[in-house]
Design a protein around this motif. Structure first.
Motif, mmCIF file in Angstrom:
data_model
loop_
_atom_site.group_PDB
_atom_site.id
_atom_site.type_symbol
_atom_site.label_atom_id
_atom_site.label_comp_id
_atom_site.label_asym_id
_atom_site.label_seq_id
_atom_site.Cartn_x
_atom_site.Cartn_y
_atom_site.Cartn_z
ATOM 1 N N ALA A 111 0.823 -1.203 0.000
ATOM 2 C CA ALA A 111 0.000 0.000 0.000
ATOM 3 C C ALA A 111 0.858 1.255 0.000
ATOM 4 C CB ALA A 111 -0.936 0.005 1.207
ATOM 5 N N GLU A 112 2.004 1.210 0.715
ATOM 6 C CA GLU A 112 2.889 2.370 0.799
ATOM 7 C C GLU A 112 4.339 1.928 0.776
ATOM 8 O OE1 GLU A 112 0.695 5.903 3.236
ATOM 9 O OE2 GLU A 112 1.607 4.312 4.442
ATOM 10 N N GLY A 113 5.198 2.838 0.340
ATOM 11 C CA GLY A 113 6.624 2.589 0.348
ATOM 12 C C GLY A 113 7.369 3.858 0.693
ATOM 13 N N PHE A 114 8.377 3.753 1.557
ATOM 14 C CA PHE A 114 9.193 4.898 1.958
ATOM 15 C C PHE A 114 10.622 4.648 1.485
ATOM 16 C CE2 PHE A 114 5.588 4.725 4.767
ATOM 17 C CZ PHE A 114 5.193 6.057 4.894
ATOM 18 N N PHE A 115 11.082 5.476 0.538
ATOM 19 C CA PHE A 115 12.366 5.275 -0.116
ATOM 20 C C PHE A 115 13.383 6.283 0.419
ATOM 21 C CE2 PHE A 115 9.185 3.515 -2.817
ATOM 22 C CZ PHE A 115 9.769 2.444 -3.461
ATOM 23 N N ASN A 116 14.550 5.750 0.819
ATOM 24 C CA ASN A 116 15.651 6.582 1.266
ATOM 25 C C ASN A 116 16.866 6.258 0.401
ATOM 26 O OD1 ASN A 116 17.861 7.789 2.687
ATOM 27 N ND2 ASN A 116 16.652 7.765 4.569
ATOM 28 N N LEU A 117 17.123 7.097 -0.602
ATOM 29 C CA LEU A 117 18.194 6.828 -1.550
ATOM 30 C C LEU A 117 19.565 6.875 -0.884
ATOM 31 C CD1 LEU A 117 16.923 8.910 -4.603
ATOM 32 C CD2 LEU A 117 16.665 6.465 -4.193
ATOM 33 N N ALA A 118 19.748 7.804 0.057
ATOM 34 C CA ALA A 118 21.045 7.951 0.708
ATOM 35 C C ALA A 118 21.417 6.708 1.509
ATOM 36 C CB ALA A 118 21.046 9.185 1.609
ATOM 37 N N GLN A 119 20.437 6.064 2.124
ATOM 38 C CA GLN A 119 20.692 4.872 2.935
ATOM 39 C C GLN A 119 20.462 3.571 2.163
ATOM 40 O OE1 GLN A 119 18.524 5.072 6.632
ATOM 41 N NE2 GLN A 119 19.306 7.103 7.160
ATOM 42 N N ASP A 120 20.159 3.681 0.874
ATOM 43 C CA ASP A 120 19.938 2.502 0.031
ATOM 44 C C ASP A 120 18.896 1.579 0.657
ATOM 45 O OD1 ASP A 120 20.259 0.702 -2.061
ATOM 46 O OD2 ASP A 120 21.891 -0.367 -1.067
ATOM 47 N N ASN A 121 17.767 2.166 1.044
ATOM 48 C CA ASN A 121 16.764 1.388 1.762
ATOM 49 C C ASN A 121 15.360 1.805 1.369
ATOM 50 O OD1 ASN A 121 16.111 -0.442 4.196
ATOM 51 N ND2 ASN A 121 14.959 1.424 4.646
ATOM 52 N N VAL A 122 14.450 0.823 1.378
ATOM 53 C CA VAL A 122 13.035 1.092 1.166
ATOM 54 C C VAL A 122 12.242 0.264 2.168
ATOM 55 C CG1 VAL A 122 12.958 -0.674 -0.649
ATOM 56 C CG2 VAL A 122 11.098 0.969 -0.444
ATOM 57 N N ASP A 123 11.269 0.891 2.802
ATOM 58 C CA ASP A 123 10.373 0.207 3.736
ATOM 59 C C ASP A 123 8.988 0.140 3.103
ATOM 60 O OD1 ASP A 123 12.278 -0.170 5.741
ATOM 61 O OD2 ASP A 123 11.902 1.820 6.591
ATOM 62 N N LEU A 124 8.502 -1.072 2.865
ATOM 63 C CA LEU A 124 7.173 -1.287 2.314
ATOM 64 C C LEU A 124 6.216 -1.591 3.460
ATOM 65 C CD1 LEU A 124 8.072 -3.494 -0.783
ATOM 66 C CD2 LEU A 124 7.714 -1.013 -0.700
ATOM 67 N N GLU A 139 2.819 -12.952 2.939
ATOM 68 C CA GLU A 139 2.121 -11.741 3.374
ATOM 69 C C GLU A 139 2.742 -11.212 4.655
ATOM 70 O OE1 GLU A 139 -2.017 -12.496 3.704
ATOM 71 O OE2 GLU A 139 -2.228 -13.312 1.680
ATOM 72 N N SER A 140 2.931 -9.886 4.708
ATOM 73 C CA SER A 140 3.545 -9.251 5.870
ATOM 74 C C SER A 140 3.036 -7.826 5.995
ATOM 75 C CB SER A 140 5.073 -9.256 5.732
ATOM 76 O OG SER A 140 5.678 -8.557 6.806
ATOM 77 N N ASP A 141 3.174 -7.256 7.192
ATOM 78 C CA ASP A 141 2.784 -5.862 7.398
ATOM 79 C C ASP A 141 3.917 -4.895 7.090
ATOM 80 O OD1 ASP A 141 0.200 -6.489 8.183
ATOM 81 O OD2 ASP A 141 0.777 -6.746 10.286
ATOM 82 N N LEU A 142 5.165 -5.381 7.152
ATOM 83 C CA LEU A 142 6.331 -4.523 6.930
ATOM 84 C C LEU A 142 7.448 -5.331 6.279
ATOM 85 C CD1 LEU A 142 7.983 -1.902 7.344
ATOM 86 C CD2 LEU A 142 8.575 -2.752 9.627
ATOM 87 N N LEU A 143 8.063 -4.730 5.263
ATOM 88 C CA LEU A 143 9.164 -5.379 4.567
ATOM 89 C C LEU A 143 10.216 -4.326 4.246
ATOM 90 C CD1 LEU A 143 10.079 -8.123 3.289
ATOM 91 C CD2 LEU A 143 9.201 -7.237 1.132
ATOM 92 N N SER A 144 11.452 -4.580 4.676
ATOM 93 C CA SER A 144 12.566 -3.677 4.382
ATOM 94 C C SER A 144 13.442 -4.303 3.306
ATOM 95 C CB SER A 144 13.401 -3.399 5.641
ATOM 96 O OG SER A 144 12.614 -2.751 6.624
ATOM 97 N N ALA A 145 13.947 -3.470 2.410
ATOM 98 C CA ALA A 145 14.747 -3.996 1.309
ATOM 99 C C ALA A 145 15.820 -3.005 0.903
ATOM 100 C CB ALA A 145 13.853 -4.317 0.112
ATOM 101 N N ARG A 146 16.891 -3.545 0.349
ATOM 102 C CA ARG A 146 17.912 -2.707 -0.275
ATOM 103 C C ARG A 146 17.434 -2.348 -1.676
ATOM 104 N NH1 ARG A 146 23.303 -5.717 -0.589
ATOM 105 N NH2 ARG A 146 23.769 -3.875 -1.850
ATOM 106 N N MET A 147 17.917 -1.239 -2.198
ATOM 107 C CA MET A 147 17.520 -0.810 -3.523
ATOM 108 C C MET A 147 18.549 -1.190 -4.588
ATOM 109 S SD MET A 147 15.970 2.951 -2.576
ATOM 110 C CE MET A 147 15.368 3.191 -4.229
#
Length: 201
Positions: A111-124, A139-147
């Motif tokens: 539903a949402e994603g928060f992208f932080n280019l400087a930290q090479d990270n995205v939180d879905l 299925e999960s409520d939160l997923l963190s990933a490298r970009m």
């Protein structure tokens, strides 16, 4: 006689036309005073303020390739800059497709994603669904990933279905240990598996 009529008509028109033009100009000026300039603005004041506070991109689409050769395609309904955090972008209705160099494919929906280019990270966040071409749906409520590489982590509970059955776990990791190597899906923290043999319905 006819010449006199023509002359009088021309003289009369020379007077009437300027008067008509003057009347039209006067009407335009009178109407312009009645119109409220603010009433014809096609945007609501709140919408203008929102756009000024946070820059917004509608329908963003991005494709790229990681150092390991994995291809990533990102799409969302909208993308806005954070009003409080520098360098953070917020996306709505996120869709991600990852074509691994080994041939497998992973899709992410959130539903949402928060992208932080400087930290090479995205939180879905919000009803995150991970689907793999090997038959897993997670299925999960939160997923963190490298970009820039394959490294997906769910710090909270996950519910999964796959070729082996249904599975519940406290956390999950999807990563590739070796460069260009196969993706490894690891469930930890109180794993509960209900095994379904392939021959059973």
């Amino acid at each position: 006689m006819q010449a006199d009529r023509y002359t009088r008509l021309v003289s009369w028109l020379k007077v009437v036309f300027p008067l008509m033009a003057l009347a039209l100009l006067s009407t335009l000026f009178l109407l312009s005073r009645v119109i409220d300039p603010e009433a014809v603005i096609p945007f609501a004041d709140k919408e203008i303020q929102d756009r000024l506070k946070g820059q917004q991109v509608t329908g963003p689409f991005y494709t790229g390739t990681t150092a390991d050769g994995d291809k990533i395609a990102f799409a969302a309904q909208s993308l806005t800059t954070s009003k409080t955090e520098r360098g953070v972008n917020r996306a709505r209705n996120v869709d991600v497709e990852i074509d691994l160099a080994g041939g497998s494919q992973i899709t992410l929906d959130a539903a949402e994603g928060f992208f932080n280019l400087a930290q090479d990270n995205v939180d879905l966040e919000g009803d995150v669904i991970v689907t793999t071409s090997t038959g897993y749906r997670i299925e999960s409520d939160l997923l963190s990933a490298r970009m820039t590489g394959l490294n997906l982590k769910s710090p909270g509970p996950v519910d999964a279905t796959g070729p082996i059955g249904t599975l519940n776990a406290g956390s999950m990791t999807l990563t590739s240990e070796a460069e260009g190597g196969p993706a490894q899906l690891v469930f930890t923290n109180g794993v509960k598996l209900v095994y379904t043999p392939k021959g059973d319905e």
